[in-house]
Design an enzyme around this catalytic site. Structure first.
Site, PDB file in Angstrom:
ATOM      1  N   GLY A 120       0.819  -1.215   0.000  1.00 11.41           N
ATOM      2  CA  GLY A 120       0.000   0.000   0.000  1.00 11.41           C
ATOM      3  C   GLY A 120       0.844   1.252   0.000  1.00 11.41           C
ATOM      4  N   VAL A 132       6.225  -2.940  -7.691  1.00  9.71           N
ATOM      5  CA  VAL A 132       5.682  -4.269  -8.017  1.00  9.71           C
ATOM      6  C   VAL A 132       4.181  -4.188  -7.714  1.00  9.71           C
ATOM      7  CG1 VAL A 132       5.816  -6.749  -7.597  1.00  9.71           C
ATOM      8  CG2 VAL A 132       7.880  -5.344  -7.360  1.00  9.71           C
ATOM      9  N   ASN A 151       0.906  -2.640   5.248  1.00  2.00           N
ATOM     10  CA  ASN A 151       0.256  -1.335   5.406  1.00  2.00           C
ATOM     11  C   ASN A 151      -0.989  -1.168   4.526  1.00  2.00           C
ATOM     12  OD1 ASN A 151       0.374   1.797   5.835  1.00  2.00           O
ATOM     13  ND2 ASN A 151       0.559   1.531   3.617  1.00  2.00           N
ATOM     14  N   SER A 182      -4.802   0.130  14.072  1.00  2.48           N
ATOM     15  CA  SER A 182      -5.512   1.402  14.194  1.00  2.48           C
ATOM     16  C   SER A 182      -6.037   1.529  15.617  1.00  2.48           C
ATOM     17  CB  SER A 182      -6.692   1.369  13.216  1.00  2.48           C
ATOM     18  OG  SER A 182      -7.679   2.292  13.583  1.00  2.48           O
ATOM     19  N   TYR A 235     -13.522  -3.526  10.520  1.00  2.00           N
ATOM     20  CA  TYR A 235     -12.173  -2.930  10.575  1.00  2.00           C
ATOM     21  C   TYR A 235     -11.579  -3.100  11.986  1.00  2.00           C
ATOM     22  CZ  TYR A 235      -8.726   0.881   9.724  1.00  2.00           C
ATOM     23  OH  TYR A 235      -7.588   1.649   9.568  1.00  2.00           O
ATOM     24  N   ALA A 236     -12.399  -2.888  13.017  1.00  2.00           N
ATOM     25  CA  ALA A 236     -11.916  -3.015  14.397  1.00  2.00           C
ATOM     26  C   ALA A 236     -11.455  -4.444  14.660  1.00  2.00           C
ATOM     27  CB  ALA A 236     -13.006  -2.602  15.382  1.00  2.00           C
ATOM     28  N   ALA A 281     -10.507  -6.673  12.379  1.00  3.09           N
ATOM     29  CA  ALA A 281      -9.333  -6.994  11.561  1.00  3.09           C
ATOM     30  C   ALA A 281      -8.080  -6.326  12.125  1.00  3.09           C
ATOM     31  CB  ALA A 281      -9.582  -6.549  10.115  1.00  3.09           C
ATOM     32  N   LYS A 282      -8.211  -5.070  12.552  1.00  2.78           N
ATOM     33  CA  LYS A 282      -7.042  -4.358  13.063  1.00  2.78           C
ATOM     34  C   LYS A 282      -6.638  -4.880  14.443  1.00  2.78           C
ATOM     35  CE  LYS A 282      -5.843  -1.401   9.832  1.00  2.78           C
ATOM     36  NZ  LYS A 282      -4.686  -1.744   8.970  1.00  2.78           N
ATOM     37  N   ILE A 286      -4.701  10.129  11.050  1.00  5.19           N
ATOM     38  CA  ILE A 286      -3.616  10.603  10.183  1.00  5.19           C
ATOM     39  C   ILE A 286      -4.266  11.179   8.921  1.00  5.19           C
ATOM     40  CG2 ILE A 286      -1.488   9.981   8.972  1.00  5.19           C
ATOM     41  CD1 ILE A 286      -1.364   9.466  12.050  1.00  5.19           C
TER      42      ILE A 286
HETATM   43  N1  LIG Z   1      -5.161   7.460   7.856  1.00  4.99           N
HETATM   44  C1  LIG Z   1      -5.501   7.100   9.091  1.00  4.99           C
HETATM   45  O1  LIG Z   1      -5.998   7.902   9.902  1.00  4.99           O
HETATM   46  C2  LIG Z   1      -5.291   5.683   9.543  1.00  4.99           C
HETATM   47  C3  LIG Z   1      -5.608   5.374  10.872  1.00  4.99           C
HETATM   48  C4  LIG Z   1      -5.409   4.093  11.336  1.00  4.99           C
HETATM   49  C5  LIG Z   1      -4.903   3.119  10.487  1.00  4.99           C
HETATM   50  N2  LIG Z   1      -4.612   3.444   9.184  1.00  4.99           N
HETATM   51  C6  LIG Z   1      -4.102   2.366   8.345  1.00  4.99           C
HETATM   52  O2  LIG Z   1      -2.911   2.794   7.725  1.00  4.99           O
HETATM   53  C7  LIG Z   1      -2.754   2.105   6.481  1.00  4.99           C
HETATM   54  C8  LIG Z   1      -2.443   3.114   5.380  1.00  4.99           C
HETATM   55  O3  LIG Z   1      -3.573   3.964   5.230  1.00  4.99           O
HETATM   56  P1  LIG Z   1      -3.518   5.417   4.534  1.00  4.99           P
HETATM   57  O4  LIG Z   1      -4.237   6.332   5.446  1.00  4.99           O
HETATM   58  O5  LIG Z   1      -2.148   5.726   4.083  1.00  4.99           O
HETATM   59  O6  LIG Z   1      -4.497   5.159   3.290  1.00  4.99           O
HETATM   60  P2  LIG Z   1      -4.332   5.479   1.711  1.00  4.99           P
HETATM   61  O7  LIG Z   1      -5.662   5.217   1.136  1.00  4.99           O
HETATM   62  O8  LIG Z   1      -3.712   6.826   1.525  1.00  4.99           O
HETATM   63  O9  LIG Z   1      -3.275   4.382   1.220  1.00  4.99           O
HETATM   64  C9  LIG Z   1      -3.575   2.998   1.270  1.00  4.99           C
HETATM   65  C10 LIG Z   1      -2.982   2.320   0.054  1.00  4.99           C
HETATM   66  O10 LIG Z   1      -3.326   0.916   0.102  1.00  4.99           O
HETATM   67  C11 LIG Z   1      -3.585   0.513  -1.219  1.00  4.99           C
HETATM   68  N3  LIG Z   1      -4.427  -0.689  -1.258  1.00  4.99           N
HETATM   69  C12 LIG Z   1      -5.723  -0.779  -0.869  1.00  4.99           C
HETATM   70  N4  LIG Z   1      -6.198  -2.009  -1.135  1.00  4.99           N
HETATM   71  C13 LIG Z   1      -5.173  -2.721  -1.670  1.00  4.99           C
HETATM   72  C14 LIG Z   1      -5.039  -4.052  -2.146  1.00  4.99           C
HETATM   73  N5  LIG Z   1      -6.082  -4.907  -2.157  1.00  4.99           N
HETATM   74  N6  LIG Z   1      -3.843  -4.453  -2.620  1.00  4.99           N
HETATM   75  C15 LIG Z   1      -2.793  -3.588  -2.647  1.00  4.99           C
HETATM   76  N7  LIG Z   1      -2.876  -2.312  -2.237  1.00  4.99           N
HETATM   77  C16 LIG Z   1      -4.040  -1.880  -1.745  1.00  4.99           C
HETATM   78  C17 LIG Z   1      -4.287   1.684  -1.854  1.00  4.99           C
HETATM   79  O11 LIG Z   1      -4.252   1.642  -3.278  1.00  4.99           O
HETATM   80  C18 LIG Z   1      -3.528   2.859  -1.261  1.00  4.99           C
HETATM   81  O12 LIG Z   1      -2.484   3.286  -2.111  1.00  4.99           O
HETATM   82  C19 LIG Z   1      -4.021   1.295   6.263  1.00  4.99           C
HETATM   83  O13 LIG Z   1      -3.815  -0.040   6.691  1.00  4.99           O
HETATM   84  C20 LIG Z   1      -5.019   1.981   7.195  1.00  4.99           C
HETATM   85  O14 LIG Z   1      -6.045   1.123   7.576  1.00  4.99           O
HETATM   86  C21 LIG Z   1      -4.785   4.688   8.712  1.00  4.99           C
END
Ligand SMILES: NC(=O)c1ccc[n+]([C@@H]2O[C@H](COP(=O)([O-])OP(=O)(O)OC[C@H]3O[C@@H](n4cnc5c(N)ncnc54)[C@H](O)[C@@H]3O)[C@@H](O)[C@H]2O)c1
Length: 289
Positions: A28, A75, A107, A161, A174-175, A177-178, A208
């Site tokens: 990700g 990749v 991620n 999370s 989500y809760a 899974a996380k 974030i």
């Molecule tokens: N932003 C927040 O506040 C927050 C809070 C808690 C947890 N998170 C976790 O942090 C991680 C990153 O989130 P983010 O905020 O940068 O989100 P984002 O949407 O900016 O980036 C997530 C990336 O994951 C990729 N992705 C999604 N499904 C995919 C798949 N099936 N295969 C490959 N890639 C895939 C997306 O294309 C994207 O580029 C996630 O796991 C999210 O759950 C984020």
């Protein structure tokens, strides 16, 4: 003395940085926190494998790293595709030049919210598959590269999370899974720590600022299993309802930036955390203390 060593190192073109000589897969990492992590890890000398379902974004991140003098390859692929996981691991080992992989950051993810009584099986299954099953399968696929005794550092970082630690209304899938990744993390730490020195940790983000938390009204969609379009973001109404109380539950009174989130990831995968394993670090500006 250290100055002298780095002078010699730069003269000889030795790799420099906290992750010099290490190969890191970051899933990700086409945007958001993962993309920032890719840049920061590469700045510290890692060879970074940029993995994302969005191939154009993955390529753009890898290109920006290489044009800045770092080492990265894109990749692209879907974490829910078992064949892709094999390709990802093999590509990382090939990229290393010596058949080694040192770091995996699990991620990739998104949210697909709904209250419990309205949540569909599809919503439930998609989120559990992406946040729990896919990280497990990737780690299993990469096992031969982590179950080695070569004295080099190995680290796995799973992204959780505050929802996974504390629960969150509208996020049962989500809760769960996380929360699940913390069990996976601790099991890796217990299975692969003793003989192989592998460290495994969880990082649990609060709020974030990325597209995942931007206004839902901006109309951003991710493509779920079967090509389903899933709207992501937080409804503005939810923020408005909070009024002046917005962010008062965060001691630092603001969301974190993707760079701040990724910096904590870098720290956890670096030698600075060499004696930390099996832990969950909350990165949320002090929320939920
Ligand atoms: N932003 C927040 O506040 C927050 C809070 C808690 C947890 N998170 C976790 O942090 C991680 C990153 O989130 P983010 O905020 O940068 O989100 P984002 O949407 O900016 O980036 C997530 C990336 O994951 C990729 N992705 C999604 N499904 C995919 C798949 N099936 N295969 C490959 N890639 C895939 C997306 O294309 C994207 O580029 C996630 O796991 C999210 O759950 C984020």
């Amino acid at each position: 003395m250290t100055d002298r060593i780095s002078q010699i190192a730069s003269h000889l073109n030795w790799p420099k940085g906290m992750l010099a000589g290490q190969v890191a897969i970051i899933t990700g990492s086409g945007q958001g926190i993962g993309a920032e992590a890719a840049r920061l890890f590469a700045n510290e000398g890692a060879k970074v494998v940029v993995s994302d379902i969005d191939s154009a974004k993955a390529k753009a991140v890898a290109d920006s790293i290489t044009s800045a003098g770092g080492q990265a390859i894109a990749v692209p692929g879907d974490m829910l595709d078992d064949a892709y996981l094999k390709t990802l691991v093999k590509s990382a080992a090939d990229f290393s030049g010596n058949g080694k992989i040192h770091i995996i950051v699990n991620n990739a993810g998104y949210t697909w919210d709904g209250v419990i009584h309205k949540m569909t099986d599809k919503q439930w299954d998609a989120i559990v598959a992406l946040h729990c099953t896919a990280p497990f399968k990737l780690v299993r696929e990469a096992a031969p590269y982590f179950r080695v005794r070569d004295g080099e550092p190995r680290a796995i970082l799973n992204v959780s999370s505050s929802s996974g630690v504390h629960g969150n209304a509208g996020q049962a899938n989500y809760a769960l899974a996380k929360a699940g990744v913390t069990g996976l993390t601790k099991t890796i730490a217990k299975e692969w720590g003793p003989a192989f020195g592998v460290r495994a940790n969880t990082i649990a983000f609060g709020h974030i600022a990325t597209r995942l938390t931007q206004a839902k009204e901006m109309g951003v969609f991710v493509t779920g299993p079967g090509g389903e379009k899933i709207a992501i973001g937080i409804p503005e109404a939810q923020k408005k309802a909070a009024g002046p109380a917005l962010y008062t539950d965060i001691p630092l009174r603001r969301p974190g930036t993707a760079t701040e989130a990724a910096s904590a990831m870098l720290a956890m995968c670096s030698p600075m955390f060499s004696y930390v394993s099996g832990q969950t670090l909350m990165v949320g500006g002090g929320r939920n203390m």
